[in-house]
Design a protein around this motif. Structure first.
Motif, mmCIF file in Angstrom:
data_model
loop_
_atom_site.group_PDB
_atom_site.id
_atom_site.type_symbol
_atom_site.label_atom_id
_atom_site.label_comp_id
_atom_site.label_asym_id
_atom_site.label_seq_id
_atom_site.Cartn_x
_atom_site.Cartn_y
_atom_site.Cartn_z
ATOM 1 N N THR A 164 0.806 -4.603 -6.269
ATOM 2 C CA THR A 164 1.692 -3.614 -5.584
ATOM 3 C C THR A 164 2.756 -3.408 -6.645
ATOM 4 N N ASP A 165 2.627 -1.974 -7.117
ATOM 5 C CA ASP A 165 3.890 -1.692 -8.137
ATOM 6 C C ASP A 165 5.002 -0.849 -7.395
ATOM 7 N N TYR A 166 5.997 -1.452 -7.973
ATOM 8 C CA TYR A 166 7.308 -0.710 -7.496
ATOM 9 C C TYR A 166 8.238 0.043 -8.520
ATOM 10 N N THR A 167 8.063 1.173 -8.356
ATOM 11 C CA THR A 167 9.012 1.925 -9.212
ATOM 12 C C THR A 167 9.769 2.943 -8.635
ATOM 13 N N ASP A 168 9.742 4.227 -9.168
ATOM 14 C CA ASP A 168 10.612 5.216 -8.182
ATOM 15 C C ASP A 168 9.802 5.742 -6.946
ATOM 16 N N ARG A 169 8.523 4.969 -6.841
ATOM 17 C CA ARG A 169 7.719 4.990 -5.545
ATOM 18 C C ARG A 169 6.954 3.733 -5.532
ATOM 19 N N VAL A 170 6.221 3.701 -4.402
ATOM 20 C CA VAL A 170 5.541 2.449 -4.191
ATOM 21 C C VAL A 170 4.010 2.625 -4.364
ATOM 22 N N THR A 171 3.312 2.041 -5.161
ATOM 23 C CA THR A 171 1.755 2.117 -5.452
ATOM 24 C C THR A 171 1.270 0.842 -5.096
ATOM 25 N N VAL A 172 0.312 0.753 -3.975
ATOM 26 C CA VAL A 172 -0.363 -0.417 -3.728
ATOM 27 C C VAL A 172 -1.829 -0.265 -3.836
ATOM 28 N N HIS A 173 -2.417 -1.247 -4.582
ATOM 29 C CA HIS A 173 -3.846 -1.205 -4.715
ATOM 30 C C HIS A 173 -4.560 -2.252 -3.716
ATOM 31 N N VAL A 174 -5.772 -1.523 -3.085
ATOM 32 C CA VAL A 174 -6.581 -2.030 -2.112
ATOM 33 C C VAL A 174 -8.019 -1.937 -2.345
ATOM 34 N N LEU A 175 -8.766 -3.289 -2.243
ATOM 35 C CA LEU A 175 -10.002 -3.192 -2.283
ATOM 36 C C LEU A 175 -10.712 -3.069 -0.792
ATOM 37 N N ILE A 176 -11.536 -1.895 -0.777
ATOM 38 C CA ILE A 176 -12.091 -1.294 0.594
ATOM 39 C C ILE A 176 -13.506 -1.350 0.744
ATOM 40 N N PRO A 177 -14.239 -2.268 1.560
ATOM 41 C CA PRO A 177 -15.531 -2.190 1.593
ATOM 42 C C PRO A 177 -16.137 -0.824 1.418
ATOM 43 N N ASP A 178 -17.212 -0.852 0.410
ATOM 44 C CA ASP A 178 -17.740 0.503 0.094
ATOM 45 C C ASP A 178 -18.589 1.025 1.296
ATOM 46 N N GLY A 179 -18.133 2.276 1.450
ATOM 47 C CA GLY A 179 -18.738 3.295 2.638
ATOM 48 C C GLY A 179 -17.435 3.248 3.732
ATOM 49 N N GLN A 180 -16.659 2.477 3.511
ATOM 50 C CA GLN A 180 -15.315 2.562 4.399
ATOM 51 C C GLN A 180 -14.307 3.312 3.804
ATOM 52 N N GLN A 181 -14.276 3.661 2.429
ATOM 53 C CA GLN A 181 -13.067 4.283 1.843
ATOM 54 C C GLN A 181 -12.561 5.486 2.643
ATOM 55 N N ASP A 182 -13.426 6.329 2.885
ATOM 56 C CA ASP A 182 -13.179 7.811 3.434
ATOM 57 C C ASP A 182 -12.331 7.495 4.756
ATOM 58 N N ALA A 183 -12.677 6.643 5.470
ATOM 59 C CA ALA A 183 -11.929 6.388 6.704
ATOM 60 C C ALA A 183 -10.462 5.939 6.402
ATOM 61 N N PHE A 184 -10.658 4.957 5.382
ATOM 62 C CA PHE A 184 -9.257 4.222 4.984
ATOM 63 C C PHE A 184 -8.214 5.437 4.461
ATOM 64 N N VAL A 185 -8.840 6.242 3.556
ATOM 65 C CA VAL A 185 -8.006 7.224 2.901
ATOM 66 C C VAL A 185 -7.755 8.316 4.127
ATOM 67 N N ALA A 186 -8.591 8.566 4.970
ATOM 68 C CA ALA A 186 -7.899 9.450 5.990
ATOM 69 C C ALA A 186 -6.759 8.911 6.951
ATOM 70 N N GLY A 187 -7.119 7.618 7.283
ATOM 71 C CA GLY A 187 -6.040 6.814 8.034
ATOM 72 C C GLY A 187 -4.761 6.750 7.452
ATOM 73 N N MET A 188 -4.809 6.629 5.929
ATOM 74 C CA MET A 188 -3.513 6.779 5.207
ATOM 75 C C MET A 188 -2.770 8.132 5.237
ATOM 76 N N ILE A 189 -3.516 8.827 5.180
ATOM 77 C CA ILE A 189 -2.963 10.308 5.033
ATOM 78 C C ILE A 189 -2.534 10.765 6.437
ATOM 79 N N ASP A 190 -3.078 10.212 7.549
ATOM 80 C CA ASP A 190 -2.490 10.422 8.821
ATOM 81 C C ASP A 190 -1.235 9.696 9.162
ATOM 82 N N LEU A 191 -1.240 8.261 8.492
ATOM 83 C CA LEU A 191 -0.060 7.599 8.892
ATOM 84 C C LEU A 191 1.043 8.060 8.088
ATOM 85 N N THR A 192 0.920 8.637 7.127
ATOM 86 C CA THR A 192 2.286 9.086 6.459
ATOM 87 C C THR A 192 2.437 10.619 6.501
ATOM 88 N N ASN A 193 1.691 11.386 7.475
ATOM 89 C CA ASN A 193 1.889 12.646 7.698
ATOM 90 C C ASN A 193 1.674 13.561 6.256
#
Length: 217
Positions: A164-193
């Motif tokens: 996790t990088d804390y600067t003017d914003r926060v960047t978190v790095h996550v390892l997602i099982p291959d094949g599940q990354q699209d669902a994860f990305v969609a979930g993050m987009i939805d969670l943060t509007n």
């Protein structure tokens, strides 16, 4: 790249005694036939006085390189059982040497097969078997307003956070099982509007320990 595969964690060494014969099992992870041959030669040099130094190895994504040696034991009673045990465990890029110091009692063909199989299992357990599962690195960048929600979601869903990088914003790095990354990305987009900035990184393997199997069947 394979979605997942098994191999050994690294070097392993242990021994068993059967009818007064000492069987020392050695295992090592290798990626080329040259590495496997060098490891076998090293063990043979170490145990130059042994009765036998039998070996086998399996190398390649599709197990395309397979070799075995009885090293003076009756044909098919040592090298082949070692090879079959490696394959039964499904481990790739693995070399095993089972060194025998004869104890004075003959085991017979069936006894030798069981002994060298047991020696191989001993070596694999000492090395530790791991499964490599392909993951996609995903970096999620959000401002601090959304970080609490993102952090909580990652914790609840037990995601594999690798930094996790804390600067003017926060960047978190996550390892997602291959094949599940699209669902994860969609979930993050939805969670943060739609406020999260997503970046896909390289794919890499994650190791998880598993058990070696014996020769019960």
């Amino acid at each position: 790249m394979l979605q997942q595969y098994k191999t050994i964690a690294g070097y392993g060494e242990d021994y068993i005694v059967i009818e007064r014969s000492r069987f020392i099992g050695y295992a090592q992870r290798v990626t080329t036939e040259e590495e496997a041959s060098a490891f076998i030669a090293m063990i043979k040099k170490k145990h130059w006085d042994a009765t036998h130094n039998c070996s086998a190895f399996v190398i390649g994504e599709n197990d395309q390189i397979q070799r075995s040696s009885d090293d003076g034991e009756p044909s098919g009673t040592a090298g082949k059982p070692i090879l079959e045990c490696i394959k039964k465990n499904g481990v790739k890029d693995t070399v095993v040497v089972v060194t025998r110091y004869f104890g004075g009692i003959k085991l017979g063909a069936g006894g030798l097969v069981r002994a060298y199989t047991a020696g191989t299992v001993t070596a694999l357990k000492a090395a530790g078997i791991v499964v490599h599962t392909l993951h996609q690195k995903v970096s999620v960048n959000v401002d601090y307003h959304w970080w609490g929600k993102v952090e909580n979601e990652l914790r609840l869903t037990e995601q594999r956070v690798v930094g996790t990088d804390y600067t003017d914003r926060v960047t978190v790095h996550v390892l997602i099982p291959d094949g599940q990354q699209d669902a994860f990305v969609a979930g993050m987009i939805d969670l943060t509007n739609g406020q999260a900035q997503i970046e896909l990184g390289e794919k890499e393997y994650v190791e998880v320990p598993v058990e070696a199997v014996g020769d019960e069947d």
